[in-house]
Scaffold this motif. Structure first.
Motif, PDB file in Angstrom:
ATOM      1  N   MET A  33     -13.721   3.592 -70.723  1.00  0.00           N
ATOM      2  CA  MET A  33     -14.942   2.951 -70.882  1.00  0.00           C
ATOM      3  C   MET A  33     -15.623   3.553 -72.002  1.00  0.00           C
ATOM      4  N   GLY A  34     -14.791   4.042 -73.072  1.00  0.00           N
ATOM      5  CA  GLY A  34     -15.468   4.591 -74.229  1.00  0.00           C
ATOM      6  C   GLY A  34     -16.147   3.815 -75.090  1.00  0.00           C
ATOM      7  N   PHE A  35     -15.442   2.427 -74.984  1.00  0.00           N
ATOM      8  CA  PHE A  35     -15.971   1.267 -75.845  1.00  0.00           C
ATOM      9  C   PHE A  35     -17.193   1.223 -75.597  1.00  0.00           C
ATOM     10  N   LEU A  36     -18.004   1.171 -74.645  1.00  0.00           N
ATOM     11  CA  LEU A  36     -19.303   1.330 -74.088  1.00  0.00           C
ATOM     12  C   LEU A  36     -20.472   1.806 -74.920  1.00  0.00           C
ATOM     13  N   PHE A  37     -19.788   3.046 -75.723  1.00  0.00           N
ATOM     14  CA  PHE A  37     -20.644   3.956 -76.323  1.00  0.00           C
ATOM     15  C   PHE A  37     -20.454   3.541 -78.114  1.00  0.00           C
ATOM     16  N   SER A  38     -19.769   2.194 -78.195  1.00  0.00           N
ATOM     17  CA  SER A  38     -19.536   1.778 -79.717  1.00  0.00           C
ATOM     18  C   SER A  38     -20.910   1.120 -80.073  1.00  0.00           C
ATOM     19  N   ARG A  39     -21.310   1.170 -81.016  1.00  0.00           N
ATOM     20  CA  ARG A  39     -22.511   0.490 -81.505  1.00  0.00           C
ATOM     21  C   ARG A  39     -22.893  -0.925 -81.145  1.00  0.00           C
ATOM     22  N   ARG A  40     -21.612  -1.671 -81.151  1.00  0.00           N
ATOM     23  CA  ARG A  40     -21.791  -3.062 -80.889  1.00  0.00           C
ATOM     24  C   ARG A  40     -22.229  -3.132 -79.284  1.00  0.00           C
ATOM     25  N   TRP A  41     -21.606  -2.403 -78.330  1.00  0.00           N
ATOM     26  CA  TRP A  41     -21.785  -2.616 -77.077  1.00  0.00           C
ATOM     27  C   TRP A  41     -23.173  -1.872 -76.781  1.00  0.00           C
ATOM     28  N   LEU A  42     -23.454  -0.791 -77.566  1.00  0.00           N
ATOM     29  CA  LEU A  42     -24.716  -0.222 -77.298  1.00  0.00           C
ATOM     30  C   LEU A  42     -25.913  -1.198 -77.753  1.00  0.00           C
ATOM     31  N   LEU A  43     -25.751  -1.972 -78.667  1.00  0.00           N
ATOM     32  CA  LEU A  43     -26.938  -2.983 -79.210  1.00  0.00           C
ATOM     33  C   LEU A  43     -26.977  -4.122 -78.261  1.00  0.00           C
ATOM     34  N   PHE A  44     -25.702  -4.375 -77.520  1.00  0.00           N
ATOM     35  CA  PHE A  44     -25.668  -5.421 -76.646  1.00  0.00           C
ATOM     36  C   PHE A  44     -26.359  -4.996 -75.239  1.00  0.00           C
TER      37      PHE A  44
END
Length: 267
Positions: A1-12
């Protein structure tokens, strides 16, 4: 679930959170409007059932109509000042164009004029040209009508004894006369007069669409949160899916084949 902390997903995630909060707030706003409407309807329904009160018990010259007094019935006796009638332009009934006729009543025992909306009449156009209103009863007349609050804004401007919305202050200035605050929608008068006009419609006492609008906004907010969760689940599933040519999870590692010659020593 580390992808949730990417910039794109955080903005989303932030966008979805703001959207969901906005939908929740708009839903709450609609439910507050529903509560206010129920309260107003209860007050209006109560006022409509009260017996007519003397006009001076409810209205006064230069004083705005109290919110609690709107749609109360009042009774006043005096004489119409027909020469100072005001035409309320651009009024429609059942798709037909027409005007309302507002005639001041010189109230007995008072120097102020009470604005009485005598009712609606059909006209060939919605303006003021060639409006021939029915004459008022001559002599003293007793009127009973519903109290209404003044309109505000540019629509209250009076031109050539006509306006688009009734304001006792604006009409009083145009007539150079003192007026009671607010006005009265005529219910009945005595004597009746030669040709009565069409009286006003009573207010709509339904609760309106606010409840369903509130649910609708909350549904949109829940849909945004659900959509975010589904897209996150789909992204996680894609990341865990093996790539082309990869061995299935748990499969034994492939063994390299050796030829008979590979074990012989070279000559």
């Amino acid at each position: 679930m580390g992808f949730l902390f990417s910039r794109r997903w955080l903005l989303f995630a932030v966008t979805v959170a703001v959207l969901a909060y906005g939908c929740w707030w708009l839903g709450e706003w609609q439910f507050h409007r529903l509560a206010d409407r129920k309260q107003d309807n209860a007050r209006t329904e109560r006022n409509l059932t009260l017996p007519p009160a003397p006009v001076d018990d409810v209205l006064a010259p230069g004083r705005p109509v109290a919110h609690a007094d709107e749609w109360r019935r009042v009774r006043a006796t005096g004489e119409y000042v027909e020469s100072k009638s005001i035409v309320l332009r651009y009024q429609t009934r059942d798709g037909a164009s027409g005007v309302d006729v507002v005639t001041p009543l010189q109230v007995q025992g008072s120097d102020a004029l009470l604005l009485v909306d005598r009712g609606w009449m059909a006209t060939d156009n919605a303006g003021t040209a060639d409006v021939q209103a029915p004459p008022v009863p001559s002599g003293p007349v007793t009127v009973v009508g519903w109290v209404r609050a003044d309109a505000t804004g540019d629509s209250t401007e009076v031109t050539d004894q006509s306006t688009r919305a009734i304001s006792s202050e604006a009409i009083g200035d145009a007539l150079d006369a003192e007026t009671y605050g607010g006005f009265v929608d005529l219910q009945k008068q005595s004597p009746v007069g030669a040709r009565p006009l069409t009286t006003t419609d009573l207010p709509d006492l339904s609760n309106g669409p606010h409840f369903f609008y509130g649910l609708q906004w909350w549904f949109f907010g829940a849909l945004a949160v659900f959509g975010f969760g589904y897209l996150a689940f789909d992204e996680r599933r894609k990341l865990r899916r093996p790539g082309p040519g990869a061995a299935p999870a748990g499969a034994p590692a492939p063994q390299l084949e050796t030829s008979p010659e590979s074990g012989r020593s070279g000559r």
